[in-house]
Design an enzyme around this catalytic site. Structure first.
Site, PDB file in Angstrom:
ATOM      1  CE1 TYR A   1      -2.823  -3.223   0.615  1.00  0.00           C
ATOM      2  CE2 TYR A   1      -3.364  -2.437   2.810  1.00  0.00           C
ATOM      3  CZ  TYR A   1      -3.486  -3.381   1.812  1.00  0.00           C
ATOM      4  OH  TYR A   1      -4.290  -4.465   2.016  1.00  0.00           O
TER       5      TYR A   1
ATOM      6  CG  HIS B   1      -0.441  -8.851   0.922  1.00  0.00           C
ATOM      7  ND1 HIS B   1      -0.163  -7.519   0.834  1.00  0.00           N
ATOM      8  CD2 HIS B   1      -1.779  -8.931   0.788  1.00  0.00           C
ATOM      9  CE1 HIS B   1      -1.272  -6.824   0.662  1.00  0.00           C
ATOM     10  NE2 HIS B   1      -2.276  -7.660   0.628  1.00  0.00           N
TER      11      HIS B   1
HETATM   12  P1  NAD Z   1     -14.133  -2.086   1.820  1.00  0.00           P
HETATM   13  O1  NAD Z   1     -14.930  -3.336   1.631  1.00  0.00           O
HETATM   14  O2  NAD Z   1     -13.780  -1.627   3.171  1.00  0.00           O
HETATM   15  O3  NAD Z   1     -14.933  -0.937   1.029  1.00  0.00           O
HETATM   16  C1  NAD Z   1     -14.430   0.337   0.925  1.00  0.00           C
HETATM   17  C2  NAD Z   1     -15.409   1.153   0.084  1.00  0.00           C
HETATM   18  O4  NAD Z   1     -16.640   1.311   0.794  1.00  0.00           O
HETATM   19  C3  NAD Z   1     -14.893   2.543  -0.212  1.00  0.00           C
HETATM   20  O5  NAD Z   1     -15.309   2.879  -1.527  1.00  0.00           O
HETATM   21  C4  NAD Z   1     -15.603   3.400   0.818  1.00  0.00           C
HETATM   22  O6  NAD Z   1     -15.753   4.719   0.368  1.00  0.00           O
HETATM   23  C5  NAD Z   1     -16.929   2.695   0.962  1.00  0.00           C
HETATM   24  N1  NAD Z   1     -17.490   2.852   2.330  1.00  0.00           N
HETATM   25  C6  NAD Z   1     -16.853   2.656   3.503  1.00  0.00           C
HETATM   26  N2  NAD Z   1     -17.690   2.873   4.535  1.00  0.00           N
HETATM   27  C7  NAD Z   1     -18.886   3.205   3.993  1.00  0.00           C
HETATM   28  C8  NAD Z   1     -20.142   3.528   4.568  1.00  0.00           C
HETATM   29  N3  NAD Z   1     -20.338   3.549   5.895  1.00  0.00           N
HETATM   30  N4  NAD Z   1     -21.162   3.831   3.731  1.00  0.00           N
HETATM   31  C9  NAD Z   1     -20.999   3.803   2.379  1.00  0.00           C
HETATM   32  N5  NAD Z   1     -19.828   3.493   1.769  1.00  0.00           N
HETATM   33  C10 NAD Z   1     -18.777   3.190   2.594  1.00  0.00           C
HETATM   34  O7  NAD Z   1     -12.844  -2.210   0.846  1.00  0.00           O
HETATM   35  P2  NAD Z   1     -11.309  -2.479   0.939  1.00  0.00           P
HETATM   36  O8  NAD Z   1     -10.570  -1.254   1.286  1.00  0.00           O
HETATM   37  O9  NAD Z   1     -10.977  -3.182  -0.317  1.00  0.00           O
HETATM   38  O10 NAD Z   1     -11.122  -3.551   2.130  1.00  0.00           O
HETATM   39  C11 NAD Z   1     -10.919  -3.168   3.466  1.00  0.00           C
HETATM   40  C12 NAD Z   1      -9.475  -3.361   3.906  1.00  0.00           C
HETATM   41  O11 NAD Z   1      -9.097  -4.733   3.809  1.00  0.00           O
HETATM   42  C13 NAD Z   1      -8.456  -2.662   3.007  1.00  0.00           C
HETATM   43  O12 NAD Z   1      -8.443  -1.271   3.174  1.00  0.00           O
HETATM   44  C14 NAD Z   1      -7.201  -3.374   3.396  1.00  0.00           C
HETATM   45  O13 NAD Z   1      -6.705  -2.883   4.636  1.00  0.00           O
HETATM   46  C15 NAD Z   1      -7.711  -4.805   3.505  1.00  0.00           C
HETATM   47  N6  NAD Z   1      -7.536  -5.549   2.215  1.00  0.00           N
HETATM   48  C16 NAD Z   1      -6.671  -6.605   2.203  1.00  0.00           C
HETATM   49  C17 NAD Z   1      -6.489  -7.350   1.047  1.00  0.00           C
HETATM   50  C18 NAD Z   1      -5.566  -8.523   1.061  1.00  0.00           C
HETATM   51  O14 NAD Z   1      -5.224  -9.072  -0.002  1.00  0.00           O
HETATM   52  N7  NAD Z   1      -5.137  -8.974   2.227  1.00  0.00           N
HETATM   53  C19 NAD Z   1      -7.174  -7.021  -0.141  1.00  0.00           C
HETATM   54  C20 NAD Z   1      -8.055  -5.947  -0.104  1.00  0.00           C
HETATM   55  C21 NAD Z   1      -8.234  -5.241   1.089  1.00  0.00           C
END
Ligand code: NAD
Length: 272
Positions: A48, A104
């Site tokens: 990130y 990861h």
């Molecule tokens: P997420 O499922 O948390 O969704 C984020 C989206 O939802 C954004 O567009 C945000 O604006 C919107 N959102 C958040 N809160 C909201 C609300 N209350 N109402 C309306 N919309 C809302 O997506 P993400 O970031 O892909 O996943 C969460 C975390 O998981 C990441 O930030 C990261 O830390 C982790 N992650 C890890 C991997 C991995 O391979 N290990 C992959 C993806 C994400």
């Protein structure tokens, strides 16, 4: 804050703040807001490019380090690059330890990569270790070689992809199930799901809050991400209501075993 217990007796918040796709220049502000609103767990990764800014927000928060749970993830393959990568991550974040470090994604040298995590765990640089995006075969293979079994598997988990095969597998091995993209990355239309809206209306909550409450009631740790202060606050405010058994069942039935990402098939945990 509600906590889950790790296999080594340490505890971690059941909800953390995700930082994927948050631009490094916006990360310090977003993480600072999250910490000031009560989040105590922050999820970052070498990929990130924002470990430094996460560390800056942590240092500026004035919160006792012992009350925080900071996770990062490797993006290296094999023992030596991973050992060096862990040291560089700590340096970048300005921390003397991470509370959790994950491999990861699956790679061609699980044993060597994970051995670097085990050593750093034994040296106290990492307080817990685990994996991300590993399926049951990959976890089984790793456990045969490891001295310290992985404590967490962080995998894609949402209302539309509930991981009904991986969840019992992980529970059976005493590995915590952590969800990434609990809100479907904002791309899955889950927040427009009428059945969830009806439950949300009943509890005077938002659909995002119902999704996060559902997953935490199902013993899944969640990491919602947002840079919108109202959403950051809202996502943490999920512990003053409880879904009853009928509501849980209704949400369970929304599962489509459908990923938001086009992952290679060996990274799609146990289709069903
Ligand atoms: P997420 O499922 O948390 O969704 C984020 C989206 O939802 C954004 O567009 C945000 O604006 C919107 N959102 C958040 N809160 C909201 C609300 N209350 N109402 C309306 N919309 C809302 O997506 P993400 O970031 O892909 O996943 C969460 C975390 O998981 C990441 O930030 C990261 O830390 C982790 N992650 C890890 C991997 C991995 O391979 N290990 C992959 C993806 C994400």
């Amino acid at each position: 804050m509600h906590y889950a217990e790790l296999p080594n007796g340490r505890r971690m918040p059941v909800i953390g703040f995700g930082t994927y796709r948050i631009d490094p220049k916006d990360t310090r502000e977003a993480v600072s807001q999250a910490l000031s609103m009560g989040y105590r767990s922050i999820d970052t990764a070498q990929l990130y490019r924002n470990e430094r800014e996460v560390g800056q927000a942590v240092a500026a928060s004035g919160i006792d380090r012992a009350d925080l749970f900071i996770t990062s993830k490797t993006m290296t393959e094999g023992y030596k690059p991973t050992r060096e990568g862990i040291e560089r991550s700590l340096e970048r974040a300005g921390l003397d330890h991470f509370d959790l470090m994950l491999v990861h994604w699956p790679n061609s040298d699980h044993a060597g990569t994970y051995r670097a995590l085990e050593e750093a765990y034994q040296a106290g640089l990492l307080r817990a270790i685990g994996v991300s995006n590993f399926n049951s075969d990959q976890i089984g293979e790793l456990c045969e070689q490891a001295d310290v079994a992985p404590m967490i598997d962080q995998i894609e988990t949402s209302v539309y992809w509930q991981q009904r095969k991986m969840h019992p597998f992980l529970q059976g091995r005493h590995i915590l199930h952590e969800s990434w993209s609990p809100l479907g990355e904002g791309r899955s239309r889950v927040l427009e799901e009428p059945a969830l809206q009806a439950i949300a209306d009943h509890h005077h909550k938002s659909v995002a809050q119902v999704v996060l409450r559902f997953l935490t009631q199902e013993d899944v740790i969640v990491l919602p991400r947002s840079t919108n202060p109202a959403h950051i606050r809202e996502n943490l405010d999920i512990f003053d209501f409880t879904l009853d058994e009928a509501e849980l069942d209704r949400v369970r039935r929304l599962d489509r075993a459908e990923s938001v990402e086009n992952w290679p098939s060996d990274m799609l945990q146990e289709q069903y």
